[in-house]
Design a protein around this motif. Structure first.
Motif, PDB file in Angstrom:
ATOM      1  N   PRO A 186       0.875  -1.234   0.045  1.00 19.73           N
ATOM      2  CA  PRO A 186      -0.068   0.055  -0.062  1.00 19.73           C
ATOM      3  C   PRO A 186       0.884   1.226  -0.031  1.00 19.73           C
ATOM      4  N   TYR A 187       0.404   2.231  -0.815  1.00 20.54           N
ATOM      5  CA  TYR A 187       1.166   3.580  -0.596  1.00 20.54           C
ATOM      6  C   TYR A 187       0.321   4.690  -0.323  1.00 20.54           C
ATOM      7  N   ASN A 188      -0.523   5.208  -1.258  1.00 22.51           N
ATOM      8  CA  ASN A 188      -1.431   6.149  -0.884  1.00 22.51           C
ATOM      9  C   ASN A 188      -2.110   6.328   0.336  1.00 22.51           C
ATOM     10  N   GLY A 189      -1.741   7.557   1.240  1.00 22.35           N
ATOM     11  CA  GLY A 189      -2.603   7.418   2.294  1.00 22.35           C
ATOM     12  C   GLY A 189      -1.643   6.773   3.684  1.00 22.35           C
ATOM     13  N   THR A 190      -0.517   6.391   3.402  1.00 20.91           N
ATOM     14  CA  THR A 190       0.256   5.619   4.482  1.00 20.91           C
ATOM     15  C   THR A 190       1.531   6.863   4.573  1.00 20.91           C
ATOM     16  N   SER A 191       2.257   6.645   5.353  1.00 18.95           N
ATOM     17  CA  SER A 191       3.360   7.614   5.777  1.00 18.95           C
ATOM     18  C   SER A 191       4.754   6.712   6.022  1.00 18.95           C
ATOM     19  N   ASP A 192       5.819   7.424   5.903  1.00 15.51           N
ATOM     20  CA  ASP A 192       7.064   6.653   5.990  1.00 15.51           C
ATOM     21  C   ASP A 192       7.970   7.353   7.084  1.00 15.51           C
ATOM     22  N   GLY A 193       8.269   6.263   8.141  1.00 15.55           N
ATOM     23  CA  GLY A 193       8.869   6.799   9.260  1.00 15.55           C
ATOM     24  C   GLY A 193       8.506   5.939  10.404  1.00 15.55           C
ATOM     25  N   VAL A 194       8.832   6.414  11.516  1.00 11.42           N
ATOM     26  CA  VAL A 194       9.339   7.726  12.009  1.00 11.42           C
ATOM     27  C   VAL A 194      10.975   7.789  11.735  1.00 11.42           C
ATOM     28  N   TYR A 246      15.654   5.430  12.304  1.00  7.42           N
ATOM     29  CA  TYR A 246      14.507   5.216  11.573  1.00  7.42           C
ATOM     30  C   TYR A 246      13.596   4.100  12.016  1.00  7.42           C
ATOM     31  N   LYS A 247      12.328   4.535  12.287  1.00  8.40           N
ATOM     32  CA  LYS A 247      11.408   3.475  13.052  1.00  8.40           C
ATOM     33  C   LYS A 247      11.975   3.287  14.085  1.00  8.40           C
ATOM     34  N   ASN A 248      12.434   4.238  15.239  1.00 10.11           N
ATOM     35  CA  ASN A 248      13.244   3.836  16.265  1.00 10.11           C
ATOM     36  C   ASN A 248      14.297   3.074  16.391  1.00 10.11           C
ATOM     37  N   LYS A 249      14.991   2.667  15.294  1.00  4.30           N
ATOM     38  CA  LYS A 249      16.342   1.715  15.202  1.00  4.30           C
ATOM     39  C   LYS A 249      17.140   2.347  14.294  1.00  4.30           C
ATOM     40  N   ARG A 250      18.465   2.322  15.013  1.00  4.78           N
ATOM     41  CA  ARG A 250      19.798   2.734  14.331  1.00  4.78           C
ATOM     42  C   ARG A 250      20.343   1.730  13.084  1.00  4.78           C
ATOM     43  N   ASN A 251      19.623   0.391  13.331  1.00  2.00           N
ATOM     44  CA  ASN A 251      20.133  -0.512  12.389  1.00  2.00           C
ATOM     45  C   ASN A 251      18.676  -1.195  11.788  1.00  2.00           C
ATOM     46  N   LEU A 252      18.933  -1.669  10.638  1.00  2.00           N
ATOM     47  CA  LEU A 252      17.671  -2.281   9.661  1.00  2.00           C
ATOM     48  C   LEU A 252      17.365  -3.599   9.810  1.00  2.00           C
ATOM     49  N   SER A 253      18.307  -4.200  10.359  1.00  2.00           N
ATOM     50  CA  SER A 253      17.840  -5.814  10.507  1.00  2.00           C
ATOM     51  C   SER A 253      17.610  -6.455   9.393  1.00  2.00           C
ATOM     52  N   PHE A 254      18.307  -6.074   8.339  1.00  2.00           N
ATOM     53  CA  PHE A 254      17.991  -6.711   6.913  1.00  2.00           C
ATOM     54  C   PHE A 254      19.330  -7.439   6.417  1.00  2.00           C
ATOM     55  N   TRP A 255      20.320  -6.737   6.963  1.00  2.00           N
ATOM     56  CA  TRP A 255      21.904  -7.210   6.462  1.00  2.00           C
ATOM     57  C   TRP A 255      22.848  -7.216   7.619  1.00  2.00           C
ATOM     58  N   GLU A 256      24.094  -7.750   7.351  1.00  2.00           N
ATOM     59  CA  GLU A 256      24.947  -8.223   8.275  1.00  2.00           C
ATOM     60  C   GLU A 256      25.963  -6.943   8.564  1.00  2.00           C
TER      61      GLU A 256
END
Length: 470
Positions: free
Chosen positions: A201-209, A228-238
């Motif tokens: 979904p895109y329209n009507g959503t928001s990105d962040g915090v 970003y989203k209350n984290k300093r790491n993304l938890s996607f990579w090493e």
């Protein structure tokens, strides 16, 4: 009479020397006042130039989409290489609203959300949102990546066949971008969202915090993301690949140098990236530095070892020797989404040769930011990327059973761009550029005029003195 004349010549020489010295003194003095003013105006708080430009985009942000239309669908579903033709652009105006939930925090940071809104611009588009293209079936191709168990795949095959779905499908531009009810997913007897789309979904959503430093206590950290989203790491990579580095790209700390490396985070590609200086630019009378994302950012780990932690699927990426494709499935709920530059720019030959019809061009397909060096404001940019799906053989699913080997299938590419508006450019010229230019011109003029006066009067003085002794 001769004495008076000589005295006048010496006085003129002294005045010239004073002017030249004053012009020289103005250089560090002027730099000090410019620096002091800039340090005040780039802080992200109410009343500054930066804040007014930061709340609402200083210029319209547009996204142009080119959708890849499959020219040989029957052959592709029988295992042949896709022949693609891009259709577009289809242009939308993006993120033209003010930031949401802006909060100044006591630790000299400011928090906010970015609203997501897309409005179709027909006059800037090559067709309508109802144009139909033949493209990859998002749900069908993603299914075996999400469910690897053979028994589950047999069930998936039953539901795919009963819904008359296949590896490819015909969809409108609007459906592909923003979502549609998928007939295969509607057959699945489990509670799940049957709506799929590249940006759903895109329209009507928001990105962040987003939480960024406002620069009040340290100007060198202005606009740099703290979390970003209350984290300093993304938890996607090493390792370092997982860090959130730099700003959101709309501005950088002031006093940018040509040897600077500008780092910025993009939630679209689920990673931080960087730009290096490539050229000087002038946009609407404002001198800018262009920073482009280099090929090294997408290079194979064999070329750039820093990229090893982005290599998550050694089998698909030929033991991590391939370049130019980023597997972001870990931040897309396991869906086999791969990000590349448009038309596989900077990608390895094995990636490029899996499809036909693409023509990578650095001028058209690279990402760049044009930054005003004194303030660090980005006044012109083009963010370009391509969305692809990984297609893999799935013997238990009939429509995917004829695929010979895994390959990256392009779906669309986009160009998100903005350039400072005329009103904002005039304001910027009057409040920043013209004042700096005026100070520089005054410094140069005083040095030149003073030096010329000093030399001229001193030469005249010695000429007159020599005549008096004759």
């Amino acid at each position: 009479m001769g004495c008076n004349r000589n005295c006048g010549l010496l006085t003129g020489a002294i005045i010239g020397a004073v002017l030249a010295i004053f012009g020289g003194v103005l250089i560090p003095l002027g730099d000090y006042f410019v620096s002091k003013t800039i340090k005040k105006e780039v802080v992200i708080e109410k009343g500054t130039i930066a804040y007014e430009n930061w709340i609402v985009p200083g210029s319209p942000v547009y996204r142009q989409f080119w959708i890849f239309d499959v020219q040989n669908p029957a052959e592709v579903m029988n295992g042949s290489r896709p022949i693609l033709q891009q259709k577009g652009p289809y242009t939308y105006r993006m993120r033209y609203l003010a930031k949401l939930n802006i909060t100044q925090n006591p630790d000299n940071t400011v928090s906010y959300m970015l609203p997501n809104i897309a409005r179709f611009e027909p006059t800037m588009s090559a067709g309508t949102e109802n144009d139909t293209v033949t493209c990859i079936n998002l749900a069908v191709v993603a299914a075996p990546a999400l469910y690897t168990n053979n028994f589950i795949q047999l069930l998936l095959n039953t539901w795919i066949k009963s819904s008359k779905s296949a590896m490819l499908q015909n969809r409108t531009v609007k459906e592909i971008l923003w979502g549609y009810k998928d007939p295969f997913l509607e057959k699945v007897p489990f509670p799940l969202d049957s709506t799929v789309g590249v940006f759903y979904p895109y329209n009507g959503t928001s990105d962040g915090v987003y939480k960024v430093y406002n620069g009040k206590d340290d100007i060198s950290k202005t606009a740099i993301i703290d979390s970003y989203k209350n984290k300093r790491n993304l938890s996607f990579w090493e390792g370092h690949c997982d860090l959130i580095n730099g700003t959101d790209g709309s501005s950088f700390p002031p006093f940018v140098k040509k040897d600077s490396i500008l780092r910025f985070f993009s939630s679209d590609i689920c990673r931080s990236i960087y730009g290096i200086f490539t050229s000087d630019q002038v946009v609407k009378g404002i001198p800018l530095f262009r920073f482009s994302v280099p090929s090294a950012a997408f290079a194979s780990p064999l070329i750039n070892p820093d990229n090893m932690c982005f290599c998550t699927d050694p089998v698909v990426s030929k033991n991590c020797t391939s370049a130019g494709a980023l597997d972001i499935s870990s931040c897309k709920a396991g869906r086999p989404v791969y990000i590349t530059l448009p038309h596989f720019l900077f990608a390895s030959k094995d990636i490029q040769e899996a499809v036909e019809g693409l023509s990578p061009n650095k001028d058209e397909h690279e990402t760049f930011l044009d930054v005003e060096p004194t303030t660090g404001f980005t006044l012109h940019f083009a963010k370009r990327l391509q969305v692809n799906l990984m297609v893999k053989p799935a013997p238990k699913i009939q429509t995917l059973s004829k695929i010979k080997e895994p390959y990256i299938f392009p779906l669309l590419w986009l160009n998100e761009t903005a350039i400072i508006g005329d009103d904002k450019a005039e304001m910027f010229r009057s409040k920043v550029t013209s004042r700096i230019n005026m100070l520089n011109m005054l410094q140069i003029a005083l040095i030149i005029v003073g030096s010329v006066m000093f030399l001229a009067f001193m030469i005249s003085y010695f000429v007159c003195r020599s005549k008096e002794f004759k």
